[in-house]
Design a protein around this motif. Structure first.
Motif, mmCIF file in Angstrom:
data_model
loop_
_atom_site.group_PDB
_atom_site.id
_atom_site.type_symbol
_atom_site.label_atom_id
_atom_site.label_comp_id
_atom_site.label_asym_id
_atom_site.label_seq_id
_atom_site.Cartn_x
_atom_site.Cartn_y
_atom_site.Cartn_z
ATOM 1 N N ASP A 124 0.885 -1.142 0.044
ATOM 2 C CA ASP A 124 0.104 -0.022 0.068
ATOM 3 C C ASP A 124 0.757 1.254 -0.144
ATOM 4 O OD1 ASP A 124 -2.068 1.815 0.165
ATOM 5 O OD2 ASP A 124 -2.489 1.412 2.189
ATOM 6 N N TRP A 125 1.232 1.473 -1.116
ATOM 7 C CA TRP A 125 2.064 2.735 -1.268
ATOM 8 C C TRP A 125 1.348 3.769 -2.230
ATOM 9 C CZ3 TRP A 125 5.541 4.350 -5.328
ATOM 10 C CH2 TRP A 125 5.409 3.765 -6.612
ATOM 11 N N GLN A 126 1.915 5.110 -2.326
ATOM 12 C CA GLN A 126 1.195 6.083 -3.039
ATOM 13 C C GLN A 126 1.978 7.296 -3.424
ATOM 14 O OE1 GLN A 126 -1.608 8.735 -0.916
ATOM 15 N NE2 GLN A 126 -1.168 7.618 0.819
ATOM 16 N N TRP A 183 -4.108 6.377 -14.703
ATOM 17 C CA TRP A 183 -3.237 6.649 -13.455
ATOM 18 C C TRP A 183 -2.928 5.403 -12.933
ATOM 19 C CZ3 TRP A 183 0.413 10.235 -12.513
ATOM 20 C CH2 TRP A 183 0.782 10.204 -10.928
ATOM 21 N N MET A 184 -1.483 4.980 -12.996
ATOM 22 C CA MET A 184 -1.068 3.940 -12.408
ATOM 23 C C MET A 184 0.054 3.998 -11.227
ATOM 24 S SD MET A 184 -1.495 1.732 -15.910
ATOM 25 C CE MET A 184 -0.565 3.296 -16.507
ATOM 26 N N VAL A 185 -0.165 3.431 -10.280
ATOM 27 C CA VAL A 185 0.877 3.341 -9.021
ATOM 28 C C VAL A 185 0.585 1.866 -8.439
ATOM 29 C CG1 VAL A 185 1.879 4.351 -7.128
ATOM 30 C CG2 VAL A 185 0.534 5.947 -8.915
ATOM 31 N N SER A 189 5.161 -5.861 -7.364
ATOM 32 C CA SER A 189 5.023 -7.019 -8.072
ATOM 33 C C SER A 189 4.113 -7.206 -9.265
ATOM 34 C CB SER A 189 4.536 -8.065 -6.792
ATOM 35 O OG SER A 189 3.208 -7.749 -6.523
ATOM 36 N N LEU A 190 3.503 -5.934 -9.407
ATOM 37 C CA LEU A 190 2.420 -5.874 -10.320
ATOM 38 C C LEU A 190 3.063 -4.908 -11.557
ATOM 39 C CD1 LEU A 190 -0.923 -6.026 -8.427
ATOM 40 C CD2 LEU A 190 0.149 -8.047 -9.649
ATOM 41 N N VAL A 191 3.924 -4.589 -11.542
ATOM 42 C CA VAL A 191 4.441 -3.566 -12.495
ATOM 43 C C VAL A 191 4.602 -4.090 -13.852
ATOM 44 C CG1 VAL A 191 6.332 -2.188 -13.421
ATOM 45 C CG2 VAL A 191 5.676 -2.042 -10.957
ATOM 46 N N ALA A 192 5.166 -5.484 -14.020
ATOM 47 C CA ALA A 192 5.251 -6.120 -15.401
ATOM 48 C C ALA A 192 3.903 -6.295 -15.849
ATOM 49 C CB ALA A 192 5.964 -7.475 -15.270
ATOM 50 N N GLU A 204 -3.458 3.715 -22.786
ATOM 51 C CA GLU A 204 -2.906 4.925 -22.491
ATOM 52 C C GLU A 204 -2.730 5.089 -21.091
ATOM 53 O OE1 GLU A 204 -3.759 8.033 -25.105
ATOM 54 O OE2 GLU A 204 -3.163 7.159 -26.757
ATOM 55 N N GLY A 205 -1.777 5.711 -20.557
ATOM 56 C CA GLY A 205 -1.729 5.862 -19.268
ATOM 57 C C GLY A 205 -0.302 6.350 -18.678
ATOM 58 N N THR A 206 -0.124 6.845 -17.538
ATOM 59 C CA THR A 206 0.989 7.165 -16.617
ATOM 60 C C THR A 206 1.264 5.950 -15.685
ATOM 61 O OG1 THR A 206 0.816 9.646 -17.161
ATOM 62 C CG2 THR A 206 2.314 8.958 -15.249
ATOM 63 N N LEU A 207 2.480 5.408 -15.786
ATOM 64 C CA LEU A 207 2.828 4.435 -14.868
ATOM 65 C C LEU A 207 4.002 4.855 -14.041
ATOM 66 C CD1 LEU A 207 2.597 1.207 -14.009
ATOM 67 C CD2 LEU A 207 4.272 0.915 -16.048
ATOM 68 N N ILE A 208 3.905 4.934 -12.718
ATOM 69 C CA ILE A 208 4.782 5.285 -11.831
ATOM 70 C C ILE A 208 5.514 4.245 -11.103
ATOM 71 C CG2 ILE A 208 5.309 6.686 -9.703
ATOM 72 C CD1 ILE A 208 4.056 8.404 -12.337
ATOM 73 N N VAL A 209 6.739 3.943 -11.498
ATOM 74 C CA VAL A 209 7.633 2.797 -10.922
ATOM 75 C C VAL A 209 8.774 3.563 -10.265
ATOM 76 C CG1 VAL A 209 6.646 1.202 -12.610
ATOM 77 C CG2 VAL A 209 8.936 2.513 -13.284
ATOM 78 N N PRO A 210 9.710 2.632 -9.352
ATOM 79 C CA PRO A 210 10.912 3.138 -8.875
ATOM 80 C C PRO A 210 11.889 2.744 -9.837
ATOM 81 C CG PRO A 210 10.301 1.023 -7.711
ATOM 82 C CD PRO A 210 9.151 1.708 -8.581
ATOM 83 N N LYS A 211 13.005 3.588 -9.828
ATOM 84 C CA LYS A 211 14.074 3.460 -10.703
ATOM 85 C C LYS A 211 14.883 2.253 -10.218
ATOM 86 C CE LYS A 211 18.454 5.493 -12.604
ATOM 87 N NZ LYS A 211 19.208 6.877 -12.586
#
Length: 236
Positions: A124-126, A183-185, A189-192, A204-211
């Motif tokens: 649960d992060w945001q 909008w996707m955060v 484990s579900l990024v891929a 289409e959308g914006t995907l937020i992931v860590p480097k």
């Protein structure tokens, strides 16, 4: 029939029917300090709100292992913070024609709701609202938040892991993301899976992931020359 419970970390409830629905909500630090009766009433209030569309004009037998909750729902409370919750429960029932029949049961008969209320959502992060506003000005307006709950959603329309008040639907991957600006955060484990679902839906959308260059999802964003994959327009 519905069963609900509250622990020191979260709230939980479920409906007893063929299309069983589950409500789950983490408590914030201030809520964790409140009484068990407040937390149990809060579980009833929020899960009732979450299940409301399916409960309209029905008689609902509600099971709780807190006797105080049964008394407060039936008679009210002299404690203002508890009375506020009782009033909101009454308000939800009135607007949807729900006849609520709260029933006390021993804790040993409430094991499933107890289990749900003790689940901890470690994913649960945001992002901050400031960051969302910044991105929304560049790539928005976004139309739906695909991975959220009613506490952290940045939009009125959102998908949640479990039923929450205001949730458009549960399980984002069971939805068609086409014709939306998503909008996707997601949980790491579900990024891929999120990237693959975007491609599948041609959405289409914006995907937020860590480097995280060593992660399994990194190659889905960059090729070996560290160039964006063809389906990625821009990133940071």
């Amino acid at each position: 029939m519905i069963y609900s419970d509250a622990s020191n970390v979260a709230l939980g409830a479920y409906t007893v029917e063929s299309n069983e629905k589950i409500f789950h909500c983490m408590l914030n630090e201030n809520e964790k300090k409140l009484s068990s009766t407040w937390r149990e009433l809060r579980a009833i209030q929020l899960s009732l709100n979450s299940f409301e569309p399916d409960l309209k004009c029905k008689i609902v037998k509600w099971h709780t292992d807190n006797q105080n909750c049964v008394n407060i729902i039936n008679k009210g409370s002299t404690k203002l913070h508890l009375q506020h919750l009782a009033y909101d429960i009454f308000r939800i029932c009135t607007r949807s024609g729900i006849t609520l029949c709260p029933t006390w049961i021993p804790r040993c008969e409430n094991f499933k709701a107890d289990f749900i209320s003790k689940m901890v959502d470690i994913d649960d992060w945001q992002t901050s609202f400031q960051f969302f506003t910044f991105m929304n000005e560049i790539w928005g307006p976004y139309t739906i938040d695909r991975f959220a709950n009613f506490h952290n959603t940045k939009l009125k329309r959102f998908n949640s892991k479990f039923w929450n008040p205001g949730s458009t639907a549960i399980d984002a991957f069971a939805q068609n993301w086409t014709m939306e600006n998503n909008w996707m955060v997601p949980p790491i484990s579900l990024v891929a899976k999120s990237i693959k679902h975007l491609i599948l839906c041609r959405a289409e959308g914006t995907l937020i992931v860590p480097k995280w260059p060593s992660s399994a999802f990194w190659s889905l964003i960059f090729n070996r020359r560290l160039e964006f994959q063809p389906y990625v327009i821009e990133g940071s």
